[in-house]
Design a protein around this motif. Structure first.
Motif, PDB file in Angstrom:
ATOM      1  N   VAL A 188     -17.023   8.153  24.693  1.00  0.00           N
ATOM      2  CA  VAL A 188     -16.107   8.430  25.803  1.00  0.00           C
ATOM      3  C   VAL A 188     -16.115   9.929  26.061  1.00  0.00           C
ATOM      4  CG1 VAL A 188     -13.734   8.328  26.646  1.00  0.00           C
ATOM      5  CG2 VAL A 188     -14.629   6.473  25.210  1.00  0.00           C
ATOM      6  N   GLU A 189     -16.280  10.317  27.322  1.00  0.00           N
ATOM      7  CA  GLU A 189     -16.203  11.730  27.680  1.00  0.00           C
ATOM      8  C   GLU A 189     -15.356  11.910  28.927  1.00  0.00           C
ATOM      9  OE1 GLU A 189     -19.014  15.652  28.413  1.00  0.00           O
ATOM     10  OE2 GLU A 189     -19.802  13.663  28.875  1.00  0.00           O
ATOM     11  N   ASP A 190     -14.389  12.812  28.853  1.00  0.00           N
ATOM     12  CA  ASP A 190     -13.577  13.200  30.007  1.00  0.00           C
ATOM     13  C   ASP A 190     -13.905  14.646  30.356  1.00  0.00           C
ATOM     14  OD1 ASP A 190     -12.407  10.745  29.701  1.00  0.00           O
ATOM     15  OD2 ASP A 190     -10.504  11.496  28.918  1.00  0.00           O
ATOM     16  N   ARG A 191     -14.159  14.894  31.622  1.00  0.00           N
ATOM     17  CA  ARG A 191     -14.393  16.267  32.064  1.00  0.00           C
ATOM     18  C   ARG A 191     -13.951  16.397  33.509  1.00  0.00           C
ATOM     19  NH1 ARG A 191     -20.660  17.563  32.030  1.00  0.00           N
ATOM     20  NH2 ARG A 191     -19.826  19.578  32.636  1.00  0.00           N
ATOM     21  N   THR A 192     -13.864  17.612  33.989  1.00  0.00           N
ATOM     22  CA  THR A 192     -13.440  17.886  35.355  1.00  0.00           C
ATOM     23  C   THR A 192     -14.645  18.257  36.198  1.00  0.00           C
ATOM     24  OG1 THR A 192     -11.247  18.633  34.661  1.00  0.00           O
ATOM     25  CG2 THR A 192     -12.028  19.394  36.799  1.00  0.00           C
ATOM     26  N   ILE A 193     -14.776  17.624  37.355  1.00  0.00           N
ATOM     27  CA  ILE A 193     -15.768  18.062  38.337  1.00  0.00           C
ATOM     28  C   ILE A 193     -15.031  18.797  39.447  1.00  0.00           C
ATOM     29  CG2 ILE A 193     -17.231  16.098  37.748  1.00  0.00           C
ATOM     30  CD1 ILE A 193     -16.537  14.877  40.449  1.00  0.00           C
ATOM     31  N   TRP A 194     -15.755  19.619  40.176  1.00  0.00           N
ATOM     32  CA  TRP A 194     -15.127  20.473  41.188  1.00  0.00           C
ATOM     33  C   TRP A 194     -15.529  20.001  42.574  1.00  0.00           C
ATOM     34  CZ3 TRP A 194     -16.242  24.938  44.459  1.00  0.00           C
ATOM     35  CH2 TRP A 194     -15.103  25.712  44.757  1.00  0.00           C
ATOM     36  N   GLY A 195     -14.536  19.639  43.380  1.00  0.00           N
ATOM     37  CA  GLY A 195     -14.790  19.096  44.713  1.00  0.00           C
ATOM     38  C   GLY A 195     -14.789  20.123  45.815  1.00  0.00           C
ATOM     39  N   GLY A 196     -14.835  21.406  45.467  1.00  0.00           N
ATOM     40  CA  GLY A 196     -14.857  22.454  46.484  1.00  0.00           C
ATOM     41  C   GLY A 196     -16.262  22.868  46.866  1.00  0.00           C
ATOM     42  N   GLU A 197     -16.344  23.833  47.818  1.00  0.00           N
ATOM     43  CA  GLU A 197     -17.603  24.436  48.231  1.00  0.00           C
ATOM     44  C   GLU A 197     -17.493  25.942  48.014  1.00  0.00           C
ATOM     45  OE1 GLU A 197     -18.375  23.368  52.259  1.00  0.00           O
ATOM     46  OE2 GLU A 197     -19.187  21.398  51.742  1.00  0.00           O
ATOM     47  N   PRO A 198     -18.345  26.517  47.179  1.00  0.00           N
ATOM     48  CA  PRO A 198     -18.221  27.950  46.882  1.00  0.00           C
ATOM     49  C   PRO A 198     -18.282  28.840  48.117  1.00  0.00           C
ATOM     50  CG  PRO A 198     -19.716  26.880  45.338  1.00  0.00           C
ATOM     51  CD  PRO A 198     -19.409  25.868  46.396  1.00  0.00           C
ATOM     52  N   SER A 199     -18.941  28.405  49.182  1.00  0.00           N
ATOM     53  CA  SER A 199     -19.067  29.240  50.386  1.00  0.00           C
ATOM     54  C   SER A 199     -17.753  29.369  51.150  1.00  0.00           C
ATOM     55  CB  SER A 199     -20.138  28.664  51.307  1.00  0.00           C
ATOM     56  OG  SER A 199     -19.797  27.337  51.703  1.00  0.00           O
ATOM     57  N   SER A 200     -16.850  28.384  50.946  1.00  0.00           N
ATOM     58  CA  SER A 200     -15.605  28.408  51.725  1.00  0.00           C
ATOM     59  C   SER A 200     -14.354  28.292  50.874  1.00  0.00           C
ATOM     60  CB  SER A 200     -15.613  27.260  52.745  1.00  0.00           C
ATOM     61  OG  SER A 200     -15.747  26.004  52.086  1.00  0.00           O
ATOM     62  N   ASP A 201     -14.478  27.884  49.633  1.00  0.00           N
ATOM     63  CA  ASP A 201     -13.300  27.659  48.787  1.00  0.00           C
ATOM     64  C   ASP A 201     -13.300  28.632  47.610  1.00  0.00           C
ATOM     65  OD1 ASP A 201     -12.586  25.435  50.378  1.00  0.00           O
ATOM     66  OD2 ASP A 201     -13.962  24.161  49.236  1.00  0.00           O
ATOM     67  N   PRO A 202     -12.112  29.046  47.155  1.00  0.00           N
ATOM     68  CA  PRO A 202     -12.023  29.965  46.010  1.00  0.00           C
ATOM     69  C   PRO A 202     -12.640  29.322  44.763  1.00  0.00           C
ATOM     70  CG  PRO A 202      -9.912  29.813  47.145  1.00  0.00           C
ATOM     71  CD  PRO A 202     -10.783  28.723  47.700  1.00  0.00           C
ATOM     72  N   MET A 210     -11.214  17.366  39.974  1.00  0.00           N
ATOM     73  CA  MET A 210     -11.187  15.914  39.934  1.00  0.00           C
ATOM     74  C   MET A 210     -11.549  15.472  38.514  1.00  0.00           C
ATOM     75  SD  MET A 210     -13.166  15.083  43.536  1.00  0.00           S
ATOM     76  CE  MET A 210     -12.433  13.456  43.729  1.00  0.00           C
ATOM     77  N   SER A 211     -10.740  14.621  37.923  1.00  0.00           N
ATOM     78  CA  SER A 211     -10.924  14.209  36.528  1.00  0.00           C
ATOM     79  C   SER A 211     -11.856  13.001  36.447  1.00  0.00           C
ATOM     80  CB  SER A 211      -9.573  13.866  35.898  1.00  0.00           C
ATOM     81  OG  SER A 211      -8.735  15.012  35.881  1.00  0.00           O
ATOM     82  N   LEU A 212     -12.974  13.174  35.725  1.00  0.00           N
ATOM     83  CA  LEU A 212     -13.967  12.123  35.543  1.00  0.00           C
ATOM     84  C   LEU A 212     -13.896  11.605  34.112  1.00  0.00           C
ATOM     85  CD1 LEU A 212     -16.608  10.678  36.710  1.00  0.00           C
ATOM     86  CD2 LEU A 212     -17.844  12.472  35.478  1.00  0.00           C
ATOM     87  N   SER A 213     -13.938  10.287  33.952  1.00  0.00           N
ATOM     88  CA  SER A 213     -13.976   9.679  32.622  1.00  0.00           C
ATOM     89  C   SER A 213     -15.119   8.676  32.587  1.00  0.00           C
ATOM     90  CB  SER A 213     -12.655   8.970  32.293  1.00  0.00           C
ATOM     91  OG  SER A 213     -12.699   8.401  30.999  1.00  0.00           O
ATOM     92  N   ALA A 214     -16.068   8.906  31.663  1.00  0.00           N
ATOM     93  CA  ALA A 214     -17.221   8.012  31.514  1.00  0.00           C
ATOM     94  C   ALA A 214     -17.169   7.382  30.129  1.00  0.00           C
ATOM     95  CB  ALA A 214     -18.526   8.780  31.704  1.00  0.00           C
ATOM     96  N   THR A 215     -17.440   6.079  30.073  1.00  0.00           N
ATOM     97  CA  THR A 215     -17.397   5.325  28.825  1.00  0.00           C
ATOM     98  C   THR A 215     -18.658   4.492  28.695  1.00  0.00           C
ATOM     99  OG1 THR A 215     -14.982   5.168  28.934  1.00  0.00           O
ATOM    100  CG2 THR A 215     -16.099   3.639  27.474  1.00  0.00           C
ATOM    101  N   GLY A 216     -19.244   4.496  27.505  1.00  0.00           N
ATOM    102  CA  GLY A 216     -20.424   3.677  27.274  1.00  0.00           C
ATOM    103  C   GLY A 216     -20.395   3.040  25.901  1.00  0.00           C
ATOM    104  N   ARG A 217     -21.072   1.893  25.783  1.00  0.00           N
ATOM    105  CA  ARG A 217     -21.108   1.184  24.508  1.00  0.00           C
ATOM    106  C   ARG A 217     -22.424   0.422  24.370  1.00  0.00           C
ATOM    107  NH1 ARG A 217     -16.414  -3.015  22.297  1.00  0.00           N
ATOM    108  NH2 ARG A 217     -17.215  -3.221  20.163  1.00  0.00           N
TER     109      ARG A 217
END
Length: 467
Positions: A188-202, A210-217
């Motif tokens: 199980v891994e939880d990490r944050t992805i970024w939904g912005g655009e560096p050209s227009s967003d800080p 955005m919080s992503l959670s991936a699970t595998g078995r």
């Protein structure tokens, strides 16, 4: 074989965590724990099958063993990222201690063959770091309070399995053994992805997080171990060795993605939303190394000394290859722009590694009370430039102590090991850990900083000879 060198197999029931010791624990069982993992030529408790199945042939009587281990892990990460000219706060591992029960059984068949069944869980790696509270409008200073979020906030690897071991003594001074296991592996891994655009967003603005959670078995990962033991009664020296092979774990499972928490406009509108299909899945292939152990020990009148070298190889994987494949997840920005989340790096790479282990046993009261001690240096499983909060496997120095008390028909044992991570600094310029931002291809390093940690393992056990 020499009496002081007798090994016994017992059915295992272990849950253990690793830190600075590759995938597996510093020591499995009280004796191996007290030896800082040096066990292939000396262990005489239930964990003989795990380290060297040739030890099954050391005793033929029916024996049972049970006990508990307690594992705690410390991690400190100080990010090198400058968030709006503010220094990032240090974050710590908040995963609770693990209470680890185990137990086992071995049965002799004839005079020279012993068969054992085993349930093992030698790898439970857990990291949980602080995450932002679940509110809509982020506080202005949130960005520097959770600097690990773009690498990983939670990482849990669990490997458990059932197996069968056989040990045989073809000659009085030689024992051979084989063990086969079928592991159930989950990640199980939880990490944050970024939904912005560096050209227009800080950059790093948490309102685009955005919080992503991936699970595998993978419920079936086969593993096999071969071992030998040379222990002539006429010479006070014994040599043991083993090799363990495992198939890769091919993990699949559900995936989730949470909308950004920031809102704007009238009526309120999120900066980005997640579209997750009902059949969305995550997949990753996790290589498990071949482990080669070889050890030698000298048997004195009232003391024993041991040296062991461990090598893990064949699983080296670049961070670009060690990635989640994501199906059925799309990010939609407020202006309607869409991007699929096709691949998410695990946040770690794998390299070959090794360990040097030294141990000693001294009889305080011959035949009744023995004190154990151990030392080890182990290279981390993750290359320095790929250290992250997902898998910060540092080089470690381990110090260990233990005590064994034996009585007619059984005994009790205790082991304590403390592994000290070698503090490591990784600059932003050299880190290979990059963030995941679906609306830009610009690589942004997020793994730079100072990593430090430690692990404590305590194990106690009781052994009984059954009629």
């Amino acid at each position: 074989m020499h009496r002081a060198a007798r090994l016994t197999l017992v059915v295992l029931c272990i849950v253990a965590r690793a830190h600075g010791n590759g995938l597996d624990l510093t020591g499995i069982g009280p004796r191996a724990t007290a030896h800082a993992g040096a066990a292939v030529a000396s262990v005489d408790d239930f964990s003989a099958a795990y380290y060297n199945p040739a030890g099954l042939a050391r005793r033929s009587e029916l024996r049972a063993q049970a006990g508990l281990s307690l594992s705690t892990r410390a991690l400190t990460f100080a990010s090198a990222i400058d968030f709006s000219a503010r220094q990032a706060e240090s974050v710590r591992n908040e995963a609770p201690p693990d209470l680890l029960p185990w137990g086992g059984l071995a049965l002799g068949v004839g005079r020279s063959l012993v068969v054992g069944i085993a349930y093992v869980a030698p790898s439970v790696i857990s990291y949980e770091l602080a995450t932002a509270p679940d509110y809509d409008q982020p506080l202005p200073d949130e960005e520097h309070r959770y600097p690990q979020r773009y690498a990983a906030s939670r990482f849990v690897l669990d490997r458990r399995g059932l197996g069968l071991g056989i040990g045989v003594r073809p000659l009085p001074w030689l024992a051979l053994g084989i063990a086969a296991f079928a592991y159930d592996v989950s990640l199980v891994e939880d990490r944050t992805i970024w939904g912005g655009e560096p050209s227009s967003d800080p950059l790093y603005a948490p309102r685009f997080d955005m919080s992503l959670s991936a699970t595998g078995r993978d419920r079936f990962v086969p593993t096999a171990t071969l071992g030998f033991l040379v222990a002539p009664s006429s010479v006070p020296v014994e040599i043991g060795g083993s090799v363990s092979w495992s198939d890769s774990a091919r993990l699949t499972g559900p995936v989730s993605l949470r909308d950004t928490r920031g809102v704007t406009g009238e009526p309120p509108q999120r900066y980005a939303t997640a579209n997750v299909d009902s059949g969305a899945r995550a997949r990753i292939q996790l290589p498990i190394p071949v482990t080669l152990r070889t050890g030698l020990r000298y048997l004195g009148r009232r003391f024993v000394v041991e040296a062991e070298v461990d090598l893990e190889f064949g699983a080296a994987t670049a961070v670009s290859e060690l990635s989640w494949a994501i199906d059925g997840v799309t990010v939609i920005r407020r202006e309607g722009t869409k991007a699929a989340i096709g691949s998410v790096p695990l946040g770690a790479a794998i390299e070959d590694r090794g360990a040097l282990r030294l141990a000693a046993d001294v009889d305080l009261v011959p035949g009744f009370l023995t004190i154990n001690a151990g030392y080890a240096f182990a290279r981390g499983w993750v290359p320095r430039r790929f250290l992250s909060s997902a898998l910060p496997d540092l080089d470690t120095l381990t110090l260990a102590l233990g005590l064994e008390a034996r009585v007619s028909g059984g005994g009790v044992s205790f082991g304590l090991a403390r592994s000290f991570g070698v503090a490591t600094d990784v600059t932003q310029a050299e880190t290979g850990i990059q963030w995941v931002a679906p609306f830009t291809t610009e690589p942004i390093p997020v793994g730079g900083g100072r990593y430090d940690g430690a692990e404590t393992l305590v194990s106690v056990g009781v052994e009984v000879e059954l009629p």
